[in-house]
Design an enzyme around this catalytic site. Structure first.
Site, PDB file in Angstrom:
ATOM      1  N   GLU A  19      68.798  46.367  48.839  1.00  0.00           N
ATOM      2  CA  GLU A  19      69.490  46.398  47.554  1.00  0.00           C
ATOM      3  C   GLU A  19      70.835  47.087  47.729  1.00  0.00           C
ATOM      4  O   GLU A  19      70.912  48.227  48.211  1.00  0.00           O
ATOM      5  CB  GLU A  19      68.666  47.135  46.483  1.00  0.00           C
ATOM      6  CG  GLU A  19      69.432  47.180  45.166  1.00  0.00           C
ATOM      7  CD  GLU A  19      68.605  47.535  43.960  1.00  0.00           C
ATOM      8  OE1 GLU A  19      67.530  48.135  44.120  1.00  0.00           O
ATOM      9  OE2 GLU A  19      69.068  47.210  42.837  1.00  0.00           O
ATOM     10  N   ILE A  20      71.896  46.372  47.344  1.00  0.00           N
ATOM     11  CA  ILE A  20      73.235  46.966  47.346  1.00  0.00           C
ATOM     12  C   ILE A  20      73.361  47.734  46.031  1.00  0.00           C
ATOM     13  O   ILE A  20      73.148  47.165  44.951  1.00  0.00           O
ATOM     14  CB  ILE A  20      74.325  45.866  47.428  1.00  0.00           C
ATOM     15  CG1 ILE A  20      74.162  45.018  48.694  1.00  0.00           C
ATOM     16  CG2 ILE A  20      75.714  46.484  47.344  1.00  0.00           C
ATOM     17  CD1 ILE A  20      75.037  43.764  48.730  1.00  0.00           C
ATOM     18  N   GLY A  21      73.691  49.018  46.108  1.00  0.00           N
ATOM     19  CA  GLY A  21      73.780  49.857  44.900  1.00  0.00           C
ATOM     20  C   GLY A  21      72.515  50.682  44.754  1.00  0.00           C
ATOM     21  O   GLY A  21      71.598  50.346  44.010  1.00  0.00           O
TER      22      GLY A  21
ATOM     23  N   ASP B  63      73.203  44.947  43.267  1.00  0.00           N
ATOM     24  CA  ASP B  63      73.367  45.755  42.044  1.00  0.00           C
ATOM     25  C   ASP B  63      74.391  46.846  42.358  1.00  0.00           C
ATOM     26  O   ASP B  63      74.191  48.014  42.052  1.00  0.00           O
ATOM     27  CB  ASP B  63      72.000  46.364  41.648  1.00  0.00           C
ATOM     28  CG  ASP B  63      72.048  47.086  40.293  1.00  0.00           C
ATOM     29  OD1 ASP B  63      72.957  46.805  39.493  1.00  0.00           O
ATOM     30  OD2 ASP B  63      71.168  47.935  40.047  1.00  0.00           O
TER      31      ASP B  63
ATOM     32  N   HIS C  59      79.599  45.573  40.958  1.00  0.00           N
ATOM     33  CA  HIS C  59      79.692  44.588  39.877  1.00  0.00           C
ATOM     34  C   HIS C  59      81.094  43.996  39.720  1.00  0.00           C
ATOM     35  O   HIS C  59      81.408  43.346  38.728  1.00  0.00           O
ATOM     36  CB  HIS C  59      79.201  45.145  38.529  1.00  0.00           C
ATOM     37  CG  HIS C  59      77.811  45.689  38.604  1.00  0.00           C
ATOM     38  ND1 HIS C  59      76.802  45.008  39.223  1.00  0.00           N
ATOM     39  CD2 HIS C  59      77.266  46.852  38.149  1.00  0.00           C
ATOM     40  CE1 HIS C  59      75.682  45.726  39.156  1.00  0.00           C
ATOM     41  NE2 HIS C  59      75.936  46.849  38.526  1.00  0.00           N
TER      42      HIS C  59
ATOM     43  N   GLU D 173      72.974  40.897  40.032  1.00  0.00           N
ATOM     44  CA  GLU D 173      72.747  41.443  38.685  1.00  0.00           C
ATOM     45  C   GLU D 173      74.078  41.709  37.969  1.00  0.00           C
ATOM     46  O   GLU D 173      75.125  41.818  38.594  1.00  0.00           O
ATOM     47  CB  GLU D 173      71.969  42.762  38.784  1.00  0.00           C
ATOM     48  CG  GLU D 173      70.565  42.615  39.337  1.00  0.00           C
ATOM     49  CD  GLU D 173      69.777  43.920  39.256  1.00  0.00           C
ATOM     50  OE1 GLU D 173      70.298  44.934  38.738  1.00  0.00           O
ATOM     51  OE2 GLU D 173      68.623  43.934  39.717  1.00  0.00           O
TER      52      GLU D 173
HETATM   53  C1  LIG Z   1      74.139  50.035  38.747  1.00  0.00           C
HETATM   54  S1  LIG Z   1      74.160  51.261  39.959  1.00  0.00           S
HETATM   55  C2  LIG Z   1      72.718  50.913  40.904  1.00  0.00           C
HETATM   56  C3  LIG Z   1      71.462  51.194  40.142  1.00  0.00           C
HETATM   57  C4  LIG Z   1      70.205  51.075  40.970  1.00  0.00           C
HETATM   58  N1  LIG Z   1      70.158  49.841  41.719  1.00  0.00           N
HETATM   59  C5  LIG Z   1      68.987  51.148  40.072  1.00  0.00           C
HETATM   60  O1  LIG Z   1      68.579  50.104  39.527  1.00  0.00           O
HETATM   61  O2  LIG Z   1      68.467  52.242  39.907  1.00  0.00           O
HETATM   62  C6  LIG Z   1      75.453  50.720  41.017  1.00  0.00           C
HETATM   63  C7  LIG Z   1      75.705  51.598  42.231  1.00  0.00           C
HETATM   64  O3  LIG Z   1      76.601  50.891  43.099  1.00  0.00           O
HETATM   65  C8  LIG Z   1      77.543  51.802  43.620  1.00  0.00           C
HETATM   66  N2  LIG Z   1      78.765  51.138  44.085  1.00  0.00           N
HETATM   67  C9  LIG Z   1      80.002  51.143  43.510  1.00  0.00           C
HETATM   68  N3  LIG Z   1      80.883  50.502  44.291  1.00  0.00           N
HETATM   69  C10 LIG Z   1      80.209  50.064  45.367  1.00  0.00           C
HETATM   70  C11 LIG Z   1      80.580  49.364  46.546  1.00  0.00           C
HETATM   71  N4  LIG Z   1      81.838  48.956  46.738  1.00  0.00           N
HETATM   72  N5  LIG Z   1      79.629  49.111  47.472  1.00  0.00           N
HETATM   73  C12 LIG Z   1      78.357  49.497  47.280  1.00  0.00           C
HETATM   74  N6  LIG Z   1      77.929  50.179  46.190  1.00  0.00           N
HETATM   75  C13 LIG Z   1      78.850  50.465  45.245  1.00  0.00           C
HETATM   76  C14 LIG Z   1      77.788  52.763  42.466  1.00  0.00           C
HETATM   77  O4  LIG Z   1      78.340  53.979  42.934  1.00  0.00           O
HETATM   78  C15 LIG Z   1      76.373  52.935  41.923  1.00  0.00           C
HETATM   79  O5  LIG Z   1      75.732  53.966  42.610  1.00  0.00           O
END
Ligand SMILES: C[S@@+](CC[C@H](N)C(=O)[O-])C[C@H]1O[C@@H](n2cnc3c(N)ncnc32)[C@H](O)[C@@H]1O
Length: 296
Positions: A86-88, A156, A159, A185
């Protein structure tokens, strides 16, 4: 003798305690208790909602993606050696949910980056691991490819529509197993207003009228056309690396799932029909579609 008596007393105590737990615990809670310690796996899709809710992830509380995940993930629940990325990763909430939902899984990898990732290491376990990196950087995507191939890839992350497509182009062909699923997502960000921001990124040229340069939804719509290629005889209809391995796309509210064909499905692809499209028009469309592909 004393040892044997002790053993009988101990066994009687354990059986009594177990019976007590079984009698006083509601059936589905008992099932979940067993699931959580990884002894058994039930294909009950309602557990997918339960664990997403328990995790505190916005997947349940804000978006109600459990509606889709129940059918998209249900048949993989008990699979052994399952690999999910999962990304994020943020606070690790969804990583915890995946660990419960897939008790036999081998690896659950969270790609972690940016703000709000505090105390993420606390969630690392035998099956949960972390990869720190930006999804829009080649080195991060190469590291995901290297640790694959994956059964399930979930984006995720930031975005940002351009990041969604960069990651998809990087991972779909090289990192997803046959029969695997790729989920993106929070597609609503593809319709935000120019200048809106999230995680420090400023969104530009978004909105319903924008092009596939700025919209992952529009780009996936181009990829959708590839599904028709056999029965219109369009052998050159390809717009993304590995899109010939696409078997299905399902759109939900703010979410999409692309499913890669299994090897058996590839063998049963429809036969090529004679060409019945305007080749000149198709070439023009392809040139335009390719001009919106992200640079890898
Ligand atoms: C919506 S949250 C994830 C929520 C998690 N998947 C959950 O359901 O509990 C998105 C995450 O992606 C991170 N994010 C932001 N930019 C990103 C990037 N360029 N690459 C990877 N992650 C990133 C944010 O910092 C944040 O921690």
């Amino acid at each position: 003798m004393v040892n044997r008596q002790c053993f009988h007393v101990f066994s009687a105590f354990c059986c009594g305690a177990l019976a007590g737990v079984m009698l006083t615990t509601p059936a589905n809670s008992f099932l979940r208790l067993r699931l959580s310690i990884g002894e058994h796996c039930s294909p009950n899709v309602e557990d997918i909602s339960y664990w997403l809710q328990q995790s505190g992830s916005d997947k349940f509380h804000t978006h109600h993606y459990e509606r889709y995940y129940k059918s998209w993930l249900g048949d993989m629940r008990c699979k052994h050696d399952l690999k999910i990325v999962e990304i994020g990763a943020q606070k690790g909430q969804s990583l915890n949910a995946w660990e419960r939902i897939f008790p036999n899984s081998e690896v659950i990898l969270g790609v972690a980056y940016g703000s709000g990732t505090t105390r993420l290491e606390d969630h690392v376990s035998k099956r949960i691991s972390l990869l720190w990196g930006d999804q829009s950087k080649k080195e991060t995507m190469d590291a995901v490819v290297e640790r694959g191939p994956w059964d399930i890839i979930i984006d995720d992350g930031s975005h940002l529509p351009q990041h969604m497509m960069y990651s998809f182009f990087s991972l779909w062909q090289k990192a997803l197993k046959p029969g695997g699923i790729y989920v993106i997502e929070d597609l609503e960000t593809n319709y935000w207003r120019d200048g809106d921001g999230l995680y420090g990124y400023i969104f530009s040229s978004v909105g319903i009228a924008t092009t596939a340069n700025y919209s992952a939804v529009k780009k996936i719509d181009q990829i959708r056309e590839v599904l028709m290629r056999f029965q219109i005889g369009a052998r050159n209809l390809t717009v993304a690396p590995g899109d010939g391995e696409l078997c299905a796309i399902e759109w939900g509210m703010n979410i999409v799932r692309l499913r890669k064909c299994t090897e058996a499905e590839v063998k049963s692809n429809p036969p090529w029909a004679p060409i019945h499209y305007d080749e000149h028009m198709m070439d023009g469309w392809l040139r335009e579609a390719h001009s919106t592909n992200p640079a890898l």
